[in-house]
Structures are given as C-alpha cells and as structure tokens.
Design a protein around this motif. Structure first.
Motif, PDB file in Angstrom:
ATOM      1  N   TYR A 111       0.803  -1.229   0.000  1.00 24.62           N
ATOM      2  CA  TYR A 111       0.000   0.000   0.000  1.00 24.62           C
ATOM      3  C   TYR A 111       0.836   1.279   0.000  1.00 24.62           C
ATOM      4  CZ  TYR A 111      -4.425  -2.440   0.478  1.00 24.62           C
ATOM      5  OH  TYR A 111      -5.543  -3.217   0.229  1.00 24.62           O
ATOM      6  N   ALA A 112       2.142   1.159   0.187  1.00 22.56           N
ATOM      7  CA  ALA A 112       2.974   2.366   0.253  1.00 22.56           C
ATOM      8  C   ALA A 112       2.974   3.091  -1.089  1.00 22.56           C
ATOM      9  CB  ALA A 112       4.391   1.972   0.652  1.00 22.56           C
ATOM     10  N   ARG A 113       3.033   4.414  -1.049  1.00 19.72           N
ATOM     11  CA  ARG A 113       3.056   5.222  -2.284  1.00 19.72           C
ATOM     12  C   ARG A 113       4.202   6.217  -2.231  1.00 19.72           C
ATOM     13  NH1 ARG A 113      -3.077   7.305  -3.277  1.00 19.72           N
ATOM     14  NH2 ARG A 113      -2.239   7.762  -5.306  1.00 19.72           N
ATOM     15  N   PHE A 114       4.833   6.396  -3.363  1.00 22.20           N
ATOM     16  CA  PHE A 114       5.829   7.463  -3.456  1.00 22.20           C
ATOM     17  C   PHE A 114       5.951   7.883  -4.919  1.00 22.20           C
ATOM     18  CE2 PHE A 114      10.162   9.271  -3.637  1.00 22.20           C
ATOM     19  CZ  PHE A 114      10.013  10.251  -2.673  1.00 22.20           C
ATOM     20  N   PHE A 115       5.104   8.806  -5.322  1.00 18.12           N
ATOM     21  CA  PHE A 115       5.095   9.358  -6.690  1.00 18.12           C
ATOM     22  C   PHE A 115       5.138   8.276  -7.780  1.00 18.12           C
ATOM     23  CE2 PHE A 115       7.076  12.578  -3.926  1.00 18.12           C
ATOM     24  CZ  PHE A 115       6.092  13.563  -4.055  1.00 18.12           C
ATOM     25  N   GLY A 116       4.506   7.157  -7.542  1.00 16.52           N
ATOM     26  CA  GLY A 116       4.444   6.100  -8.567  1.00 16.52           C
ATOM     27  C   GLY A 116       5.646   5.164  -8.552  1.00 16.52           C
ATOM     28  N   LEU A 117       6.748   5.601  -7.920  1.00 14.29           N
ATOM     29  CA  LEU A 117       7.995   4.814  -8.013  1.00 14.29           C
ATOM     30  C   LEU A 117       7.898   3.469  -7.292  1.00 14.29           C
ATOM     31  CD1 LEU A 117      10.612   7.667  -7.490  1.00 14.29           C
ATOM     32  CD2 LEU A 117       9.909   6.558  -9.636  1.00 14.29           C
ATOM     33  N   LEU A 118       7.245   3.484  -6.120  1.00 12.49           N
ATOM     34  CA  LEU A 118       7.137   2.218  -5.374  1.00 12.49           C
ATOM     35  C   LEU A 118       6.298   1.210  -6.141  1.00 12.49           C
ATOM     36  CD1 LEU A 118       6.796   3.529  -1.716  1.00 12.49           C
ATOM     37  CD2 LEU A 118       8.753   2.427  -2.794  1.00 12.49           C
ATOM     38  N   GLY A 119       5.309   1.729  -6.891  1.00 10.84           N
ATOM     39  CA  GLY A 119       4.477   0.855  -7.718  1.00 10.84           C
ATOM     40  C   GLY A 119       5.316   0.186  -8.806  1.00 10.84           C
ATOM     41  N   TRP A 120       6.189   0.950  -9.447  1.00 11.35           N
ATOM     42  CA  TRP A 120       7.073   0.378 -10.481  1.00 11.35           C
ATOM     43  C   TRP A 120       7.964  -0.696  -9.886  1.00 11.35           C
ATOM     44  CZ3 TRP A 120       6.449   0.450 -15.410  1.00 11.35           C
ATOM     45  CH2 TRP A 120       5.753   1.503 -16.005  1.00 11.35           C
ATOM     46  N   PHE A 121       8.465  -0.407  -8.685  1.00  9.69           N
ATOM     47  CA  PHE A 121       9.340  -1.381  -8.012  1.00  9.69           C
ATOM     48  C   PHE A 121       8.579  -2.675  -7.723  1.00  9.69           C
ATOM     49  CE2 PHE A 121      11.123  -3.071  -3.975  1.00  9.69           C
ATOM     50  CZ  PHE A 121      12.308  -3.541  -4.510  1.00  9.69           C
ATOM     51  N   ARG A 122       7.343  -2.529  -7.210  1.00  8.28           N
ATOM     52  CA  ARG A 122       6.534  -3.718  -6.903  1.00  8.28           C
ATOM     53  C   ARG A 122       6.245  -4.513  -8.169  1.00  8.28           C
ATOM     54  NH1 ARG A 122       3.665  -0.157  -3.109  1.00  8.28           N
ATOM     55  NH2 ARG A 122       2.140   0.334  -4.712  1.00  8.28           N
ATOM     56  N   LEU A 123       5.969  -3.776  -9.249  1.00 11.58           N
ATOM     57  CA  LEU A 123       5.661  -4.437 -10.518  1.00 11.58           C
ATOM     58  C   LEU A 123       6.876  -5.244 -11.000  1.00 11.58           C
ATOM     59  CD1 LEU A 123       3.222  -4.592 -12.303  1.00 11.58           C
ATOM     60  CD2 LEU A 123       4.046  -2.619 -13.584  1.00 11.58           C
ATOM     61  N   MET A 124       8.052  -4.658 -10.802  1.00  9.30           N
ATOM     62  CA  MET A 124       9.291  -5.342 -11.197  1.00  9.30           C
ATOM     63  C   MET A 124       9.443  -6.639 -10.391  1.00  9.30           C
ATOM     64  SD  MET A 124      12.523  -2.893 -11.757  1.00  9.30           S
ATOM     65  CE  MET A 124      13.213  -3.241 -10.148  1.00  9.30           C
ATOM     66  N   VAL A 125       9.230  -6.526  -9.076  1.00  4.54           N
ATOM     67  CA  VAL A 125       9.329  -7.706  -8.209  1.00  4.54           C
ATOM     68  C   VAL A 125       8.309  -8.761  -8.654  1.00  4.54           C
ATOM     69  CG1 VAL A 125       9.034  -8.570  -5.835  1.00  4.54           C
ATOM     70  CG2 VAL A 125      10.171  -6.371  -6.230  1.00  4.54           C
ATOM     71  N   ALA A 126       7.070  -8.315  -8.945  1.00  4.67           N
ATOM     72  CA  ALA A 126       6.013  -9.253  -9.350  1.00  4.67           C
ATOM     73  C   ALA A 126       6.400  -9.939 -10.654  1.00  4.67           C
ATOM     74  CB  ALA A 126       4.693  -8.515  -9.507  1.00  4.67           C
ATOM     75  N   ASN A 127       6.983  -9.180 -11.586  1.00  7.05           N
ATOM     76  CA  ASN A 127       7.372  -9.775 -12.869  1.00  7.05           C
ATOM     77  C   ASN A 127       8.449 -10.837 -12.705  1.00  7.05           C
ATOM     78  OD1 ASN A 127       6.041  -8.802 -15.384  1.00  7.05           O
ATOM     79  ND2 ASN A 127       6.339  -6.866 -14.317  1.00  7.05           N
ATOM     80  N   VAL A 128       9.383 -10.590 -11.796  1.00  9.25           N
ATOM     81  CA  VAL A 128      10.439 -11.585 -11.555  1.00  9.25           C
ATOM     82  C   VAL A 128       9.824 -12.821 -10.880  1.00  9.25           C
ATOM     83  CG1 VAL A 128      12.578 -12.073 -10.291  1.00  9.25           C
ATOM     84  CG2 VAL A 128      12.271  -9.848 -11.422  1.00  9.25           C
ATOM     85  N   LEU A 129       9.051 -12.603  -9.807  1.00 10.18           N
ATOM     86  CA  LEU A 129       8.446 -13.752  -9.105  1.00 10.18           C
ATOM     87  C   LEU A 129       7.494 -14.515 -10.025  1.00 10.18           C
ATOM     88  CD1 LEU A 129       7.718 -12.193  -5.586  1.00 10.18           C
ATOM     89  CD2 LEU A 129       9.568 -13.761  -6.225  1.00 10.18           C
TER      90      LEU A 129
END
Ligand SMILES: Cc1cc2nc3c(=O)[nH]c(=O)nc-3n(C[C@H](O)[C@H](O)[C@H](O)COP(=O)(O)O)c2cc1C
Length: 240
Positions: A128-146
């Motif tokens: 749920y953390a937000r930081f100008f969209g950047l944390l979302g990109w990071f989570r998406l990257m992690v999800a893509n790897v997993l």
C-alpha cells in the motif's frame, strides 16, 4: 422484506419526501456496511454521516445541485483512506494475533502467527505504500520476476492499489444501501460531485479520497425515474 425483495425495491432515488429519517438507524446501516468484504481486511475506509442541514445544503451544491442531494434528509460520504495503511495493518496484526491465540489449535498457533506477522507486518505496508508512482514500479518489477516462477498478482502499481481501496469502499457502500432498504429507507449513490468543494466542506485530510456520496431519505414517487432498465442478461452472463 426477503433479500430478493430488498434488491428489487432498492432504486436510485432523485427526489425524497420532506420526512425525517432516524440518524441512529442510518448509523446502524453503516455498522452493517463495515461487515462488507474488503481487500485483506485492511478496511481503508471512513464514513462521514452528515445530519447537519447546513452542511447538507453546502454538499448539495457540491453535488451539482442534483435533486437527489438537494431533497436528501441525510448524506453519507464514503471516503477511502489509503494513507492509513500503516495504522490499519498494525491494528489488523494485533487483532489477528489475538484471534489466532484464541481460536487456533495449539499445533497451528506458531505458524499462523508467523504468517500474520509476514502478511500485516511486511506485505501490506509494502503493497500500500506510495511514493510518486515509483514504489508501484518497483513492486511491478518484483512481481514480474516472481511471476517467472509461480502465479502472482500483477496489479500492484500505485494506481492498481488505489483501485483496490475504491473497490473495497464501493462494496461497503452497496452493503449500506441494501441495509437502508431493509430499514425502509431510500438512497442514491452519486459520483457526480465537485470533489474539491466536497473535500473542503468536510475538511478531509490530504490522503483521503471521496469514493461516492450517498443521499438518504424516503422516496417520493417522482424520485423514481421510470421502470428499471438493464441490457439483456444474456449479454453479460458468460457460463464457462
Ligand atoms: C458509482 C455510481 C455513481 C452514480 N452517480 C450518480 C449520480 O451522480 N447521480 C445520479 O442521479 N445517479 C447516480 N448513480 C445511480 C445510477 O444512475 C443508477 O444506479 C443506475 O441508473 C441504475 O438505476 P437503479 O439504481 O435505480 O437500479 C450512480 C451509481 C453508481 C453506482
């Protein structure tokens, strides 16, 4: 009324009778609304129950002077509070620990506690953390790897998580409307409103977002706009 009768009777009402409704009953319907299913039981919602006629008048203007708001006896503003994710995750961790200790068989307690701590102590604050969209990109990257190794949820961007809290809040809103019908009261959900004006009137904190405003009262037959119309069921029903 049976459940089926409640679903058929509920309509969006655009004009209410000038008859008062009991705020305690409306409050009770909001208590029932908190029992709606909600994502991860994070309950990132708040309900502003407006009974003050002056605030109702101001909010009716913010609701673009719609008849549904202008003639309402009371209003409820459904608000998402994604910004409270840390507090709610903490609350849920504590409550789920208590519940595990109370209800789990002894041999399962340790693993369930570890699970709860991972879920509410780490995963929820991470998602749920937000930081100008950047944390979302990071989570998406992690999800893509997993996702290369196992099925995974990919809807983890900051916008996706915003959708999640609005979805959850809308389920509470629908539960509320059905509960109101059960009390013999009527409602109209509204998203046609000036969000900036409404926020200012309610003095909402920065992280809050209005999901919808629901007007409440007792229907005047003028307020029921014709027969209920829906596209043919066969068009939306897919049996697989
Ligand atoms: C998210 C949402 C927003 C809506 N916004 C408005 C609105 O601003 N004004 C209004 O008169 N009705 C609004 N409605 C009511 C719909 O127009 C209504 O539900 C639809 O026409 C079906 O009619 P029924 O609710 O009587 O079955 C809204 C409904 C939803 C779910």
């Amino acid at each position: 009324m049976t459940f089926e009768e409640i679903v058929h009777y509920r309509r969006s009402i655009r004009h209410y009778k000038a008859l008062p409704i009991d705020p305690e009953k409306v409050k009770h319907c909001l208590e029932l609304a908190t029992l709606a299913p909600n994502s991860s039981n994070m309950q990132l919602w708040e309900f502003y129950h407006i009974t003050d006629p002056e605030i109702i008048r101001k909010l009716a203007v913010a609701c673009l002077n719609q008849g549904a708001a202008k003639t309402a006896q009371q209003l409820v503003v459904f608000v998402t509070r994604q910004d409270l994710y840390r507090k709610r995750a903490g609350d849920m961790l504590e409550l789920s620990i208590q519940s595990t200790l109370q209800y789990s068989p002894e041999e399962r307690v340790a693993s369930r506690l570890r699970n709860r701590k991972r879920y509410y102590g780490f995963l929820m604050p991470f998602l749920y953390a937000r930081f100008f969209g950047l944390l979302g990109w990071f989570r998406l990257m992690v999800a893509n790897v997993l996702g290369l190794f196992r099925p995974i949820v990919y809807q983890v961007s900051e916008n996706d998580m915003r959708v999640v809290v609005h979805k959850t809040c809308a389920l509470a809103a629908q539960t509320f409307m059905l509960a109101m019908t059960n009390e013999g009261y009527d409602t109209c959900p509204m998203e046609g409103f000036d969000g900036r004006k409404a926020r200012r009137i309610l003095n909402l904190p920065f992280g809050a977002e209005i999901n919808m405003i629901i007007s409440c009262g007792i229907r005047d037959e003028r307020g029921v706009w014709g027969e209920r119309i829906r596209v043919p069921f066969e068009e939306v029903y897919k049996r697989i």
